[in-house]
Design a protein around this motif. Structure first.
Motif, PDB file in Angstrom:
ATOM      1  N   MET A   1     -73.794  42.600  80.298  1.00  0.00           N
ATOM      2  CA  MET A   1     -72.772  41.780  80.943  1.00  0.00           C
ATOM      3  C   MET A   1     -72.853  40.366  80.377  1.00  0.00           C
ATOM      4  SD  MET A   1     -72.131  41.128  85.046  1.00  0.00           S
ATOM      5  CE  MET A   1     -71.872  42.857  85.412  1.00  0.00           C
ATOM      6  N   ILE A   2     -71.706  39.806  80.026  1.00  0.00           N
ATOM      7  CA  ILE A   2     -71.654  38.466  79.449  1.00  0.00           C
ATOM      8  C   ILE A   2     -70.715  37.589  80.269  1.00  0.00           C
ATOM      9  CG2 ILE A   2     -72.137  39.308  77.121  1.00  0.00           C
ATOM     10  CD1 ILE A   2     -69.122  38.992  76.548  1.00  0.00           C
ATOM     11  N   PRO A   3     -70.870  36.271  80.189  1.00  0.00           N
ATOM     12  CA  PRO A   3     -69.958  35.389  80.919  1.00  0.00           C
ATOM     13  C   PRO A   3     -68.569  35.405  80.292  1.00  0.00           C
ATOM     14  CG  PRO A   3     -71.469  34.108  79.571  1.00  0.00           C
ATOM     15  CD  PRO A   3     -71.930  35.528  79.485  1.00  0.00           C
ATOM     16  N   LEU A   4     -67.548  35.321  81.122  1.00  0.00           N
ATOM     17  CA  LEU A   4     -66.158  35.344  80.691  1.00  0.00           C
ATOM     18  C   LEU A   4     -65.405  34.185  81.322  1.00  0.00           C
ATOM     19  CD1 LEU A   4     -65.530  39.158  81.229  1.00  0.00           C
ATOM     20  CD2 LEU A   4     -65.812  38.039  79.009  1.00  0.00           C
ATOM     21  N   GLN A   5     -64.426  33.667  80.593  1.00  0.00           N
ATOM     22  CA  GLN A   5     -63.612  32.565  81.096  1.00  0.00           C
ATOM     23  C   GLN A   5     -62.345  33.115  81.726  1.00  0.00           C
ATOM     24  OE1 GLN A   5     -64.098  28.893  80.768  1.00  0.00           O
ATOM     25  NE2 GLN A   5     -62.627  29.203  82.411  1.00  0.00           N
ATOM     26  N   ARG A   6     -62.171  32.923  83.030  1.00  0.00           N
ATOM     27  CA  ARG A   6     -60.949  33.389  83.685  1.00  0.00           C
ATOM     28  C   ARG A   6     -59.793  32.450  83.329  1.00  0.00           C
ATOM     29  NH1 ARG A   6     -59.478  37.055  87.356  1.00  0.00           N
ATOM     30  NH2 ARG A   6     -61.637  37.575  87.890  1.00  0.00           N
ATOM     31  N   VAL A   7     -58.692  33.044  82.900  1.00  0.00           N
ATOM     32  CA  VAL A   7     -57.524  32.258  82.542  1.00  0.00           C
ATOM     33  C   VAL A   7     -56.701  31.962  83.783  1.00  0.00           C
ATOM     34  CG1 VAL A   7     -57.448  33.287  80.233  1.00  0.00           C
ATOM     35  CG2 VAL A   7     -56.064  34.270  82.083  1.00  0.00           C
ATOM     36  N   ASP A 125     -72.845  32.698  85.114  1.00  0.00           N
ATOM     37  CA  ASP A 125     -73.459  33.249  83.919  1.00  0.00           C
ATOM     38  C   ASP A 125     -74.375  34.391  84.329  1.00  0.00           C
ATOM     39  OD1 ASP A 125     -74.830  33.818  81.581  1.00  0.00           O
ATOM     40  OD2 ASP A 125     -74.991  31.714  80.987  1.00  0.00           O
ATOM     41  N   PRO A 126     -74.083  35.632  83.888  1.00  0.00           N
ATOM     42  CA  PRO A 126     -74.932  36.760  84.279  1.00  0.00           C
ATOM     43  C   PRO A 126     -76.404  36.565  83.937  1.00  0.00           C
ATOM     44  CG  PRO A 126     -72.894  37.561  83.318  1.00  0.00           C
ATOM     45  CD  PRO A 126     -72.916  36.073  83.111  1.00  0.00           C
ATOM     46  N   THR A 127     -76.707  35.774  82.885  1.00  0.00           N
ATOM     47  CA  THR A 127     -78.108  35.595  82.506  1.00  0.00           C
ATOM     48  C   THR A 127     -78.897  34.787  83.536  1.00  0.00           C
ATOM     49  OG1 THR A 127     -77.537  33.662  81.154  1.00  0.00           O
ATOM     50  CG2 THR A 127     -77.622  35.807  80.045  1.00  0.00           C
ATOM     51  N   ASP A 128     -78.201  34.200  84.508  1.00  0.00           N
ATOM     52  CA  ASP A 128     -78.927  33.564  85.604  1.00  0.00           C
ATOM     53  C   ASP A 128     -79.590  34.604  86.498  1.00  0.00           C
ATOM     54  OD1 ASP A 128     -78.171  31.071  84.724  1.00  0.00           O
ATOM     55  OD2 ASP A 128     -76.471  30.907  86.092  1.00  0.00           O
ATOM     56  N   HIS A 129     -79.120  35.851  86.410  1.00  0.00           N
ATOM     57  CA  HIS A 129     -79.634  36.915  87.279  1.00  0.00           C
ATOM     58  C   HIS A 129     -80.118  38.146  86.517  1.00  0.00           C
ATOM     59  CE1 HIS A 129     -78.058  34.808  90.806  1.00  0.00           C
ATOM     60  NE2 HIS A 129     -76.991  34.566  90.088  1.00  0.00           N
ATOM     61  N   LEU A 130     -79.674  38.299  85.262  1.00  0.00           N
ATOM     62  CA  LEU A 130     -79.983  39.500  84.496  1.00  0.00           C
ATOM     63  C   LEU A 130     -80.651  39.143  83.178  1.00  0.00           C
ATOM     64  CD1 LEU A 130     -76.515  41.250  84.906  1.00  0.00           C
ATOM     65  CD2 LEU A 130     -78.595  41.830  86.160  1.00  0.00           C
ATOM     66  N   ARG A 131     -81.636  39.950  82.794  1.00  0.00           N
ATOM     67  CA  ARG A 131     -82.308  39.766  81.511  1.00  0.00           C
ATOM     68  C   ARG A 131     -82.253  41.080  80.759  1.00  0.00           C
ATOM     69  NH1 ARG A 131     -88.518  39.783  80.444  1.00  0.00           N
ATOM     70  NH2 ARG A 131     -88.657  39.041  78.303  1.00  0.00           N
ATOM     71  N   LEU A 132     -81.740  41.038  79.530  1.00  0.00           N
ATOM     72  CA  LEU A 132     -81.660  42.232  78.699  1.00  0.00           C
ATOM     73  C   LEU A 132     -82.876  42.305  77.783  1.00  0.00           C
ATOM     74  CD1 LEU A 132     -80.271  44.718  77.593  1.00  0.00           C
ATOM     75  CD2 LEU A 132     -78.849  43.226  76.153  1.00  0.00           C
ATOM     76  N   LEU A 133     -83.621  43.377  77.897  1.00  0.00           N
ATOM     77  CA  LEU A 133     -84.778  43.616  77.025  1.00  0.00           C
ATOM     78  C   LEU A 133     -84.260  44.334  75.786  1.00  0.00           C
ATOM     79  CD1 LEU A 133     -87.294  44.864  79.751  1.00  0.00           C
ATOM     80  CD2 LEU A 133     -86.922  42.529  78.923  1.00  0.00           C
ATOM     81  N   LEU A 134     -84.205  43.616  74.691  1.00  0.00           N
ATOM     82  CA  LEU A 134     -83.490  44.101  73.511  1.00  0.00           C
ATOM     83  C   LEU A 134     -84.106  45.353  72.900  1.00  0.00           C
ATOM     84  CD1 LEU A 134     -82.700  40.624  72.000  1.00  0.00           C
ATOM     85  CD2 LEU A 134     -80.996  42.320  72.677  1.00  0.00           C
ATOM     86  N   GLN A 143     -86.597  37.221  87.789  1.00  0.00           N
ATOM     87  CA  GLN A 143     -87.559  37.242  88.896  1.00  0.00           C
ATOM     88  C   GLN A 143     -86.988  36.591  90.151  1.00  0.00           C
ATOM     89  OE1 GLN A 143     -91.326  35.461  87.983  1.00  0.00           O
ATOM     90  NE2 GLN A 143     -92.337  36.276  89.803  1.00  0.00           N
ATOM     91  N   GLY A 144     -87.021  37.343  91.229  1.00  0.00           N
ATOM     92  CA  GLY A 144     -86.559  36.829  92.515  1.00  0.00           C
ATOM     93  C   GLY A 144     -85.076  36.976  92.764  1.00  0.00           C
ATOM     94  N   SER A 145     -84.325  37.512  91.814  1.00  0.00           N
ATOM     95  CA  SER A 145     -82.875  37.613  91.985  1.00  0.00           C
ATOM     96  C   SER A 145     -82.479  38.955  92.590  1.00  0.00           C
ATOM     97  CB  SER A 145     -82.158  37.433  90.642  1.00  0.00           C
ATOM     98  OG  SER A 145     -80.760  37.641  90.803  1.00  0.00           O
ATOM     99  N   VAL A 146     -82.160  38.935  93.875  1.00  0.00           N
ATOM    100  CA  VAL A 146     -81.640  40.140  94.530  1.00  0.00           C
ATOM    101  C   VAL A 146     -80.280  40.492  93.947  1.00  0.00           C
ATOM    102  CG1 VAL A 146     -80.955  41.139  96.739  1.00  0.00           C
ATOM    103  CG2 VAL A 146     -82.927  39.599  96.635  1.00  0.00           C
ATOM    104  N   LYS A 147     -79.524  39.473  93.598  1.00  0.00           N
ATOM    105  CA  LYS A 147     -78.214  39.717  92.987  1.00  0.00           C
ATOM    106  C   LYS A 147     -78.373  40.476  91.674  1.00  0.00           C
ATOM    107  CE  LYS A 147     -74.807  36.791  93.370  1.00  0.00           C
ATOM    108  NZ  LYS A 147     -73.836  35.656  93.225  1.00  0.00           N
ATOM    109  N   GLY A 148     -79.396  40.128  90.892  1.00  0.00           N
ATOM    110  CA  GLY A 148     -79.649  40.856  89.663  1.00  0.00           C
ATOM    111  C   GLY A 148     -79.984  42.312  89.931  1.00  0.00           C
TER     112      GLY A 148
END
Length: 336
Positions: A1-7, A125-134, A143-148
């Protein structure tokens, strides 16, 4: 998931969505009423889809899994929970049929105080809650993100096909970046085609995660041969399109009511979801890259995003990095 700009949708679309919200209200504001109106709303759905497709990355990929073609308009807050948000523009995202109908369905977890526990990539920004292990292709919550945690669970972000796809995409991306970098150093115009193909490919979240690797771990994750290419890519393409929420009263013009366009009635803007209009202030950047080439950003940012991008460019060794205010639809020229 990546951040997107809503028009921002057109006045015509805002009026259309307001009118159809009125139809749901008139039919009793129930879930069956919302479903029935949404089912026959050909014109509103066409307008919404067009606007959403302009926001999507690549070949209109799903805004949740970044893999499959986005075939469905998803109601982020489901109709079962909020029938009056059926025609609210900010409640619409594009999803593939699996993420929409098989994974998310009508799930909408909330905290004890009613706060949504799903990441909306158009507001944060999804990276505030999600981390992708490449290397493993799996997402883990910050860590600590229930939303994630809930976002991974509800959207099924670690289902087997996605994990395998990300692992393969990571291997391809490393190779593509090295090819692109070699073409750039030889001033080969084919470099632009390679860059576009990479940006349009499935699993753009993999490339996004690669660009956010810190200097201390990049060599370990992507390998020393890929590091120079990754550094050059960071200088050319933003590692993050961080979406900023409106800040301050000057950025928002509130109209307490919106004309529904039918019987001269005035309807509450909250129900229609179209009366609060965000005035976007756009910024571009100009800079000189480490090779001495003058460059300008190919996208517009809000102010926090521009500041974030400026720091990334300076960290990559670029000089004369300036933030330039631009009008909607315009971009800055490279410095002379």
């Amino acid at each position: 998931m990546i951040p997107l700009q809503r028009v921002e949708v057109s006045p015509h679309t805002r009026t259309l969505l307001t009118r159809w919200t009125g139809r749901v209200e008139d039919a009793g504001a129930t879930v069956p009423a919302a479903r029935a109106e949404w089912r026959i709303a050909t014109a509103p759905k066409r307008q919404v889809r067009t606007a959403l497709e302009s926001m999507a990355r690549g070949a209109v990929r799903c805004m949740y899994c970044d893999d499959s073609r986005a075939t469905d308009i998803d109601h982020f807050e489901p109709l079962e929970r909020a029938p009056l948000r059926a025609f609210v523009w900010v409640n619409h995202l594009l999803a593939c049929s699996f993420c929409n109908s098989n994974a998310k369905r009508s799930q909408y977890p909330v905290s004890a105080d009613g706060t949504c526990l799903l990441v909306d990539p158009t507001t944060e920004d999804p990276t505030d809650h999600l981390r992708l292990l490449l290397k493993s292709g799996r997402y883990e919550p910050v860590q600590g993100s229930v939303k994630g945690e809930e976002t991974i669970r509800v959207f099924g972000l670690n289902r087997a096909d996605l994990v395998t796809g990300r692992v393969n995409a990571f291997i391809r991306a490393c190779s593509n970046l090295r090819d692109w970098h070699g073409l750039c150093r030889n001033a080969d115009p084919e470099a632009d085609s390679v860059a576009r193909a990479l940006l349009d490919s499935p699993f753009i979240d993999v490339v996004h995660a690669m660009t956010r690797l810190g200097p201390g771990v990049a060599a370990t994750v992507v390998g020393p041969p890929t590091v120079p290419a990754l550094d050059a890519w960071r200088a050319e393409h933003s590692p993050s399109f961080r979406v900023g929420r409106p800040r301050g009263d000057a950025d928002i013009a509130d109209d307490p009511v919106a004309d529904d366009g039918r019987d001269g009635h005035r309807r509450g803007g909250t129900a229609a979801g179209t009366s609060s209009r965000t005035v976007m202030r756009n910024y571009g950047l100009t800079w000189t890259d480490p090779t001495g080439t003058h460059r300008a950003s190919a996208v517009a940012y809000d102010r926090p995003s521009a500041e974030h991008r400026k720091r990334d460019l300076e960290d990559a060794g670029c000089t004369r990095v300036d933030i330039v205010a631009v009008r909607p639809g315009e971009l800055p020229e490279p410095p002379g």
